[in-house]
Design an enzyme around this catalytic site. Structure first.
Site, PDB file in Angstrom:
ATOM      1  N   TYR A  32       0.824  -1.198   0.000  1.00 24.19           N
ATOM      2  CA  TYR A  32       0.000   0.000   0.000  1.00 24.19           C
ATOM      3  C   TYR A  32       0.860   1.250   0.000  1.00 24.19           C
ATOM      4  O   TYR A  32       2.069   1.188   0.229  1.00 24.19           O
ATOM      5  CB  TYR A  32      -0.960   0.001   1.199  1.00 24.19           C
ATOM      6  CG  TYR A  32      -0.336   0.364   2.530  1.00 24.19           C
ATOM      7  CD1 TYR A  32       0.518  -0.520   3.189  1.00 24.19           C
ATOM      8  CD2 TYR A  32      -0.594   1.589   3.135  1.00 24.19           C
ATOM      9  CE1 TYR A  32       1.086  -0.178   4.413  1.00 24.19           C
ATOM     10  CE2 TYR A  32      -0.031   1.937   4.353  1.00 24.19           C
ATOM     11  CZ  TYR A  32       0.805   1.053   4.991  1.00 24.19           C
ATOM     12  OH  TYR A  32       1.374   1.395   6.197  1.00 24.19           O
ATOM     13  N   ARG A  51       8.257   3.975  -4.519  1.00 21.67           N
ATOM     14  CA  ARG A  51       8.307   2.985  -3.428  1.00 21.67           C
ATOM     15  C   ARG A  51       7.298   1.869  -3.651  1.00 21.67           C
ATOM     16  O   ARG A  51       7.566   0.704  -3.329  1.00 21.67           O
ATOM     17  CB  ARG A  51       8.070   3.666  -2.081  1.00 21.67           C
ATOM     18  CG  ARG A  51       8.310   2.712  -0.915  1.00 21.67           C
ATOM     19  CD  ARG A  51       8.234   3.397   0.431  1.00 21.67           C
ATOM     20  NE  ARG A  51       6.930   4.000   0.640  1.00 21.67           N
ATOM     21  CZ  ARG A  51       6.650   4.848   1.621  1.00 21.67           C
ATOM     22  NH1 ARG A  51       7.583   5.211   2.476  1.00 21.67           N
ATOM     23  NH2 ARG A  51       5.439   5.349   1.744  1.00 21.67           N
ATOM     24  N   ARG A  99      -6.818 -20.851  -1.566  1.00 23.57           N
ATOM     25  CA  ARG A  99      -5.806 -20.643  -0.532  1.00 23.57           C
ATOM     26  C   ARG A  99      -4.632 -21.609  -0.720  1.00 23.57           C
ATOM     27  O   ARG A  99      -4.796 -22.825  -0.686  1.00 23.57           O
ATOM     28  CB  ARG A  99      -6.422 -20.838   0.855  1.00 23.57           C
ATOM     29  CG  ARG A  99      -5.437 -20.538   1.976  1.00 23.57           C
ATOM     30  CD  ARG A  99      -6.074 -20.628   3.354  1.00 23.57           C
ATOM     31  NE  ARG A  99      -5.104 -20.257   4.388  1.00 23.57           N
ATOM     32  CZ  ARG A  99      -4.224 -21.111   4.907  1.00 23.57           C
ATOM     33  NH1 ARG A  99      -4.190 -22.371   4.519  1.00 23.57           N
ATOM     34  NH2 ARG A  99      -3.360 -20.689   5.833  1.00 23.57           N
ATOM     35  N   LYS A 147       6.460  -1.980   2.119  1.00 24.49           N
ATOM     36  CA  LYS A 147       5.250  -1.387   2.701  1.00 24.49           C
ATOM     37  C   LYS A 147       4.063  -2.324   2.507  1.00 24.49           C
ATOM     38  O   LYS A 147       3.229  -2.128   1.628  1.00 24.49           O
ATOM     39  CB  LYS A 147       4.993   0.001   2.097  1.00 24.49           C
ATOM     40  CG  LYS A 147       4.081   0.877   2.968  1.00 24.49           C
ATOM     41  CD  LYS A 147       4.166   2.321   2.542  1.00 24.49           C
ATOM     42  CE  LYS A 147       3.178   3.228   3.231  1.00 24.49           C
ATOM     43  NZ  LYS A 147       3.309   3.336   4.677  1.00 24.49           N
ATOM     44  N   GLU A 179      12.116   2.937  14.420  1.00 26.13           N
ATOM     45  CA  GLU A 179      11.230   3.999  13.911  1.00 26.13           C
ATOM     46  C   GLU A 179       9.968   4.033  14.757  1.00 26.13           C
ATOM     47  O   GLU A 179       9.825   3.266  15.703  1.00 26.13           O
ATOM     48  CB  GLU A 179      10.911   3.747  12.429  1.00 26.13           C
ATOM     49  CG  GLU A 179      10.241   2.426  12.163  1.00 26.13           C
ATOM     50  CD  GLU A 179       9.989   2.141  10.676  1.00 26.13           C
ATOM     51  OE1 GLU A 179       9.973   3.081   9.870  1.00 26.13           O
ATOM     52  OE2 GLU A 179       9.783   0.955  10.346  1.00 26.13           O
ATOM     53  N   LEU A 204      11.070   1.478   7.330  1.00 25.99           N
ATOM     54  CA  LEU A 204      10.508   1.883   6.042  1.00 25.99           C
ATOM     55  C   LEU A 204      11.240   3.143   5.584  1.00 25.99           C
ATOM     56  O   LEU A 204      11.436   4.070   6.374  1.00 25.99           O
ATOM     57  CB  LEU A 204       9.015   2.177   6.186  1.00 25.99           C
ATOM     58  CG  LEU A 204       8.334   2.487   4.849  1.00 25.99           C
ATOM     59  CD1 LEU A 204       8.161   1.206   4.035  1.00 25.99           C
ATOM     60  CD2 LEU A 204       6.982   3.146   5.060  1.00 25.99           C
TER      61      LEU A 204
HETATM   62  N1  PDD Z   1       2.895   5.146   7.354  1.00 30.40           N
HETATM   63  N2  PDD Z   1       7.609   3.994   8.936  1.00 30.40           N
HETATM   64  C1  PDD Z   1       6.466   3.290   8.987  1.00 30.40           C
HETATM   65  C2  PDD Z   1       6.465   2.001   9.718  1.00 30.40           C
HETATM   66  C3  PDD Z   1       5.305   3.785   8.358  1.00 30.40           C
HETATM   67  O1  PDD Z   1       4.174   3.065   8.394  1.00 30.40           O
HETATM   68  C4  PDD Z   1       5.349   5.036   7.698  1.00 30.40           C
HETATM   69  C5  PDD Z   1       4.153   5.622   6.985  1.00 30.40           C
HETATM   70  C6  PDD Z   1       6.571   5.737   7.682  1.00 30.40           C
HETATM   71  C7  PDD Z   1       6.715   7.074   6.985  1.00 30.40           C
HETATM   72  O2  PDD Z   1       6.702   6.930   5.582  1.00 30.40           O
HETATM   73  P1  PDD Z   1       6.162   8.110   4.652  1.00 30.40           P
HETATM   74  O3  PDD Z   1       6.931   9.320   5.022  1.00 30.40           O
HETATM   75  O4  PDD Z   1       6.447   7.642   3.290  1.00 30.40           O
HETATM   76  O5  PDD Z   1       4.687   8.256   4.966  1.00 30.40           O
HETATM   77  C8  PDD Z   1       7.685   5.186   8.295  1.00 30.40           C
HETATM   78  C9  PDD Z   1       1.713   5.616   6.671  1.00 30.40           C
HETATM   79  C10 PDD Z   1       1.510   7.086   6.766  1.00 30.40           C
HETATM   80  C11 PDD Z   1       0.509   4.817   7.128  1.00 30.40           C
HETATM   81  O6  PDD Z   1       0.675   3.612   7.262  1.00 30.40           O
HETATM   82  O7  PDD Z   1      -0.588   5.378   7.319  1.00 30.40           O
END
Ligand code: PDD
Length: 284
Positions: A32, A51, A99, A147, A179, A204
């Site tokens: 996503y 990405r 499945r 992601k 993070e 990420l």
């Molecule tokens: N999440 N690290 C993780 C684990 C994340 O889920 C996200 C973003 C980021 C920041 O990435 P970016 O700057 O590309 O949004 C870092 C999104 C916002 C979400 O899952 O809603």
């Protein structure tokens, strides 16, 4: 009613249905992206697309929709739903199949879903943005660079944080902060360096992170992409997070420790301001 996109069609949200055999549902076999929207325009869209392709390729997931069509769908949904500020969520699954742990045939059609969410997030004061975080063991898998929609631990972490009276969690692996549960994590050291974990399989690679680090470089701020532990974070002058939905937001408390004087710091405020100004200008 909100209009959403599913496999080539724009539909009212209550009419968009996916198969119970969808691998996104059964295996979490899906990736996503979340793109922020300001003044009806997409922020850092090219980065999110790049990405997305990387996530798909790391998972060997065939995907045939081209970038121009993806952009067109994002824009059409913003227009149909009259979104001025908010986000677009995009999810791609490996599609529906009986499945089986083995991936289905390469020509199984993806399930492609997009929807918008209206959200006002650009006009908050530093005090409204200020976050308190707790530190928690990072129990996610070792491919946090992809992601995927496998967000259960991130979701658990946020719930644990909420129960503890905090706003979010910073995750810790081998004593070192990786993070936030859905954001990248930063500290500012006593001598003014911005420190954030380097890119690896353990975090990420945030699109906002890349843009904010670029802003910091242009401001001539010192950057250190390296690991830092919980003690260093608690002793920092400032702390903050970045993500598509929080931009740059200050962290004023980590566990029981106030960060700096316990108020949102100037480095995060400046970076937020510059990042937002740049983003508005470059948005498409
Ligand atoms: N999440 N690290 C993780 C684990 C994340 O889920 C996200 C973003 C980021 C920041 O990435 P970016 O700057 O590309 O949004 C870092 C999104 C916002 C979400 O899952 O809603």
């Amino acid at each position: 009613m909100r209009q959403v996109y599913l496999n080539g069609q724009y539909l009212p949200e209550t009419e968009a249905k996916v198969s119970i055999f969808d691998r996104g549902f059964v295996f979490g076999d899906a990736v996503y992206e979340v793109t922020a929207v300001l003044e009806g325009k997409l922020i850092d869209f090219a980065g999110h697309l790049a990405r997305l392709h990387r996530s798909l390729s790391e998972l060997d997931m065939p995907f045939s929709m081209d970038d121009a069509s993806l952009l067109a769908v994002h824009r059409e949904l913003l227009s149909l739903n009259q979104v001025d500020e908010g986000l677009v969520y995009l999810q791609v699954t490996r599609g529906a199949a009986d499945r089986d742990f083995l991936f289905p045939a390469a020509d199984t059609p993806n399930t492609i879903v997009l929807f918008t969410q209206k959200k006002k997030f650009s006009d908050k004061t530093p005090e409204q943005l200020a976050m308190r975080v707790i530190t928690l063991e990072d129990q996610r898998w070792l491919r946090c660079d992809i992601k995927t929609v496998q967000l259960l631990y991130s979701s658990m972490a946020k719930n644990i944080a909420k129960k503890a009276g905090a706003d979010d969690a910073w995750l810790v692996r081998d004593g070192l902060i990786t993070e936030g549960s859905s954001s990248n994590a930063y500290i500012v050291t006593a001598d003014g360096a911005i420190v954030t974990r380097g890119i690896s399989n353990l975090i990420l690679s945030g699109i906002t992170r890349a843009a904010v680090l670029e802003c910091a470089r242009e401001l001539g701020l010192r950057l250190e992409e390296r690991a830092f532990d919980v003690a260093e974070a608690k002793a920092a002058k400032e702390a903050f997070i970045t993500s598509a939905t929080t931009f740059v937001s200050p962290v004023v408390q980590i566990d029981d420790a106030a960060i700096g004087d316990g108020k949102p710091g100037p480095v995060a405020a400046r970076l937020r301001e510059i990042y937002l100004a740049r983003s508005r200008q470059a948005a498409i």
